[in-house]
Design a protein around this motif. Structure first.
Motif, PDB file in Angstrom:
ATOM      1  N   TYR A  95       0.808  -1.214   0.000  1.00 26.83           N
ATOM      2  CA  TYR A  95       0.000   0.000   0.000  1.00 26.83           C
ATOM      3  C   TYR A  95       0.850   1.277   0.000  1.00 26.83           C
ATOM      4  O   TYR A  95       0.530   2.225  -0.724  1.00 26.83           O
ATOM      5  CB  TYR A  95      -0.940   0.034   1.210  1.00 26.83           C
ATOM      6  N   ASP A  96       1.902   1.332   0.805  1.00 27.14           N
ATOM      7  CA  ASP A  96       2.711   2.549   0.865  1.00 27.14           C
ATOM      8  C   ASP A  96       3.216   2.949  -0.515  1.00 27.14           C
ATOM      9  O   ASP A  96       3.227   4.139  -0.867  1.00 27.14           O
ATOM     10  CB  ASP A  96       3.899   2.352   1.821  1.00 27.14           C
ATOM     11  N   GLU A  97       3.648   1.972  -1.304  1.00 22.53           N
ATOM     12  CA  GLU A  97       4.145   2.285  -2.645  1.00 22.53           C
ATOM     13  C   GLU A  97       2.997   2.690  -3.561  1.00 22.53           C
ATOM     14  O   GLU A  97       3.133   3.623  -4.363  1.00 22.53           O
ATOM     15  CB  GLU A  97       4.886   1.093  -3.234  1.00 22.53           C
ATOM     16  N   ARG A  98       1.850   2.009  -3.452  1.00 23.77           N
ATOM     17  CA  ARG A  98       0.701   2.395  -4.276  1.00 23.77           C
ATOM     18  C   ARG A  98       0.271   3.817  -3.948  1.00 23.77           C
ATOM     19  O   ARG A  98      -0.095   4.592  -4.845  1.00 23.77           O
ATOM     20  CB  ARG A  98      -0.477   1.436  -4.056  1.00 23.77           C
ATOM     21  N   ARG A  99       0.282   4.163  -2.675  1.00 22.92           N
ATOM     22  CA  ARG A  99      -0.115   5.514  -2.258  1.00 22.92           C
ATOM     23  C   ARG A  99       0.837   6.556  -2.846  1.00 22.92           C
ATOM     24  O   ARG A  99       0.396   7.604  -3.347  1.00 22.92           O
ATOM     25  CB  ARG A  99      -0.115   5.598  -0.733  1.00 22.92           C
ATOM     26  N   ALA A 100       2.142   6.271  -2.811  1.00 25.10           N
ATOM     27  CA  ALA A 100       3.118   7.204  -3.375  1.00 25.10           C
ATOM     28  C   ALA A 100       2.916   7.358  -4.880  1.00 25.10           C
ATOM     29  O   ALA A 100       2.986   8.470  -5.422  1.00 25.10           O
ATOM     30  CB  ALA A 100       4.535   6.720  -3.072  1.00 25.10           C
ATOM     31  N   ARG A 101       2.621   6.256  -5.569  1.00 27.51           N
ATOM     32  CA  ARG A 101       2.393   6.306  -7.015  1.00 27.51           C
ATOM     33  C   ARG A 101       1.111   7.082  -7.324  1.00 27.51           C
ATOM     34  O   ARG A 101       1.028   7.801  -8.322  1.00 27.51           O
ATOM     35  CB  ARG A 101       2.307   4.886  -7.578  1.00 27.51           C
ATOM     36  N   LEU A 102       0.094   6.925  -6.452  1.00 28.74           N
ATOM     37  CA  LEU A 102      -1.161   7.657  -6.630  1.00 28.74           C
ATOM     38  C   LEU A 102      -0.914   9.162  -6.532  1.00 28.74           C
ATOM     39  O   LEU A 102      -1.395   9.932  -7.381  1.00 28.74           O
ATOM     40  CB  LEU A 102      -2.181   7.226  -5.579  1.00 28.74           C
ATOM     41  N   SER A 119      -3.704  11.113   3.603  1.00 28.58           N
ATOM     42  CA  SER A 119      -3.716   9.963   4.507  1.00 28.58           C
ATOM     43  C   SER A 119      -3.385  10.455   5.911  1.00 28.58           C
ATOM     44  O   SER A 119      -2.696  11.462   6.091  1.00 28.58           O
ATOM     45  CB  SER A 119      -2.700   8.907   4.068  1.00 28.58           C
ATOM     46  N   LEU A 120      -3.870   9.748   6.926  1.00 25.63           N
ATOM     47  CA  LEU A 120      -3.655  10.144   8.318  1.00 25.63           C
ATOM     48  C   LEU A 120      -2.804   9.070   8.979  1.00 25.63           C
ATOM     49  O   LEU A 120      -3.297   8.011   9.348  1.00 25.63           O
ATOM     50  CB  LEU A 120      -4.999  10.284   9.031  1.00 25.63           C
ATOM     51  N   ASP A 121      -1.523   9.334   9.071  1.00 29.10           N
ATOM     52  CA  ASP A 121      -0.579   8.356   9.613  1.00 29.10           C
ATOM     53  C   ASP A 121      -0.499   8.516  11.134  1.00 29.10           C
ATOM     54  O   ASP A 121       0.482   9.010  11.691  1.00 29.10           O
ATOM     55  CB  ASP A 121       0.796   8.554   8.971  1.00 29.10           C
ATOM     56  N   ARG A 122      -1.604   8.080  11.791  1.00 31.29           N
ATOM     57  CA  ARG A 122      -1.677   8.199  13.246  1.00 31.29           C
ATOM     58  C   ARG A 122      -2.290   6.916  13.790  1.00 31.29           C
ATOM     59  O   ARG A 122      -2.640   6.002  13.044  1.00 31.29           O
ATOM     60  CB  ARG A 122      -2.529   9.414  13.631  1.00 31.29           C
ATOM     61  N   SER A 123      -2.432   6.839  15.100  1.00 31.26           N
ATOM     62  CA  SER A 123      -3.031   5.656  15.702  1.00 31.26           C
ATOM     63  C   SER A 123      -4.502   5.567  15.313  1.00 31.26           C
ATOM     64  O   SER A 123      -5.132   6.565  14.943  1.00 31.26           O
ATOM     65  CB  SER A 123      -2.903   5.703  17.227  1.00 31.26           C
ATOM     66  N   GLY A 138     -16.812   7.552   9.745  1.00 33.61           N
ATOM     67  CA  GLY A 138     -15.830   6.643  10.322  1.00 33.61           C
ATOM     68  C   GLY A 138     -14.531   6.727   9.552  1.00 33.61           C
ATOM     69  O   GLY A 138     -14.253   7.727   8.887  1.00 33.61           O
ATOM     70  N   ILE A 139     -13.726   5.668   9.640  1.00 35.78           N
ATOM     71  CA  ILE A 139     -12.431   5.668   8.969  1.00 35.78           C
ATOM     72  C   ILE A 139     -12.238   4.354   8.213  1.00 35.78           C
ATOM     73  O   ILE A 139     -12.950   3.378   8.431  1.00 35.78           O
ATOM     74  CB  ILE A 139     -11.268   5.844   9.969  1.00 35.78           C
ATOM     75  N   VAL A 140     -11.266   4.353   7.315  1.00 34.94           N
ATOM     76  CA  VAL A 140     -10.791   3.126   6.680  1.00 34.94           C
ATOM     77  C   VAL A 140      -9.327   2.964   7.084  1.00 34.94           C
ATOM     78  O   VAL A 140      -8.502   3.843   6.811  1.00 34.94           O
ATOM     79  CB  VAL A 140     -10.913   3.191   5.146  1.00 34.94           C
ATOM     80  N   ALA A 141      -9.022   1.868   7.758  1.00 28.15           N
ATOM     81  CA  ALA A 141      -7.653   1.591   8.202  1.00 28.15           C
ATOM     82  C   ALA A 141      -7.032   0.570   7.253  1.00 28.15           C
ATOM     83  O   ALA A 141      -7.600  -0.508   7.034  1.00 28.15           O
ATOM     84  CB  ALA A 141      -7.657   1.049   9.635  1.00 28.15           C
TER      85      ALA A 141
END
Length: 282
Positions: A95-102, A119-123, A138-141
Motif C-alpha cells: 500500500y505505501d508504494e501504491r499511495r506514493a504512485r497515486l 492519509s492520516l498516519d496516526r493511531s 468513520g475511517i478506513v484503516a
C-alpha cells in the motif's frame, strides 16, 4: 485512457454518463492509462459527504435529469488507491508504494472535483477521534504493507464506523397508514444465510417523500406472489407485497436483537454498487 474517462461501480455497472463533471479526471492524471480506485461523494454545506444528497444523483438515465441534478448536487471523486498505471498492475505492490504512485500520478488543483484525500498516519484511536470531531461516518484503516485484493474482504483493509450500518436485500414492503396510506409503510429486508435470505426485520423510518415515490416505482416491476425471505413472522407478512430480491439498500440501526433482527432500523439509501450475493453481516 488518453484523456477518456470510464467510471465503473464495484459490480461492473458503467456510471460514466451519470456523472459528467468527473470527466475532469482525464485531465489530472499524469499517465497514458490508469486504473484508480475511489469513491463518488456529494458534499453538504459543511464540506462533509452526504449520502442522502448523493442518492439524488443515482439511477438517472435522462440527460436533462443528469444535467439538472449536477447543478443542484455536484459530486466529487475521492481517489484512494492506484491499481494500475501505463499497463503495469500494482495489485501486488504494498500500500505505501501504491499511495506514493497515486500522489505522483494525480495532481488535481484545490478547486478540482477530483481530490486525493490526505492519509492520516496516526493511531487508530486518534484517527477515529478526528473523524468523529469532523462529523464523518468513520475511517478506513489500511495495513501499510498490504496488497490490493479486488472483490475480497481482508484484514488488511478495515472500515470502522461510528454508527452501526448494514446492507440489506429488499424482499417486500408493507402499505403505510395515515399520510402514507397509499405508499410504503415499511420495507421487509433480509441478508443471505446459507442458500436463502434470512429475514432481519422492517425498515419504516428515514425516508423522504421523494424516496418513497422512487422506491414504489422501482419495486413495482419486481412484484411476485411468494415471500423470498425465510422466517418472516405472520404479523409482519400478513399484508406484505413481495418483490424479487434483486436490490440492495443500506440501513442504520441501534443493535442486533437476540433473535437476529435489526432494532430501530432507519433507511439510508440504495446501494446500486452491490449485488445481493455480496451482502454480509457487518
Amino acid at each position: 485512457d488518453g484523456g477518456t474517462v470510464r467510471l465503473t461501480s464495484r459490480n461492473g455497472k458503467d456510471l460514466t454518463a451519470g456523472y459528467p463533471e468527473l470527466r475532469e479526471l482525464g485531465t489530472v492524471v499524469s499517465a497514458t492509462t490508469a486504473a484508480v480506485d475511489g469513491e463518488i461523494v456529494a458534499l453538504d454545506s459543511h464540506g462533509r459527504p452526504d449520502f442522502g444528497l448523493l442518492q439524488t444523483r443515482m439511477n438517472l438515465t435522462k440527460a436533462s435529469d443528469v444535467k439538472r441534478s449536477a447543478r443542484s448536487a455536484p459530486v466529487h471523486f475521492m481517489a484512494f488507491d492506484l491499481l494500475a498505471v501505463d499497463g503495469d498492475s500494482l495489485l501486488k505492490v504494498p500500500y505505501d508504494e501504491r499511495r506514493a504512485r497515486l500522489e505522483s500520478a494525480l495532481k488535481p488543483g484545490t478547486s478540482s472535483s477530483i481530490q486525493v484525500p490526505p492519509s492520516l498516519d496516526r493511531s487508530v484511536e486518534a484517527a477515529i477521534a478526528v473523524s468523529r470531531e469532523l462529523g464523518m461516518e468513520g475511517i478506513v484503516a489500511k495495513r501499510r504493507s498490504g496488497t490490493y485484493q479486488p472483490g475480497a474482504r481482508s484484514r488488511s483493509w478495515i472500515k470502522i464506523k461510528h454508527h452501526r450500518m448494514q446492507e440489506v436485500v429488499i424482499g417486500g414492503w408493507r402499505p403505510g397508514n395515515g399520510r402514507r396510506a397509499s405508499s410504503i409503510g415499511s420495507l421487509l429486508v433480509g441478508v443471505p444465510d446459507g442458500s436463502g435470505l434470512r429475514y432481519v426485520g422492517r425498515v419504516g423510518t428515514g425516508f423522504t417523500d421523494r424516496q418513497l415515490d422512487d422506491i414504489m416505482r422501482t419495486l413495482g416491476p419486481l412484484a411476485r406472489d411468494s415471500p423470498p425471505l425465510d422466517g418472516v413472522p405472520g404479523a409482519d407478512g400478513a399484508d406484505a407485497r413481495w418483490v424479487e430480491p434483486a436490490l440492495v439498500g443500506e440501513v442504520e440501526f441501534a443493535e442486533w436483537t437476540s433473535g437476529g433482527r435489526l432494532r430501530q432500523a432507519s433507511w439510508r439509501g440504495w446501494r446500486p454498487d452491490k449485488s445481493p450475493t455480496e451482502v454480509r453481516i457487518e
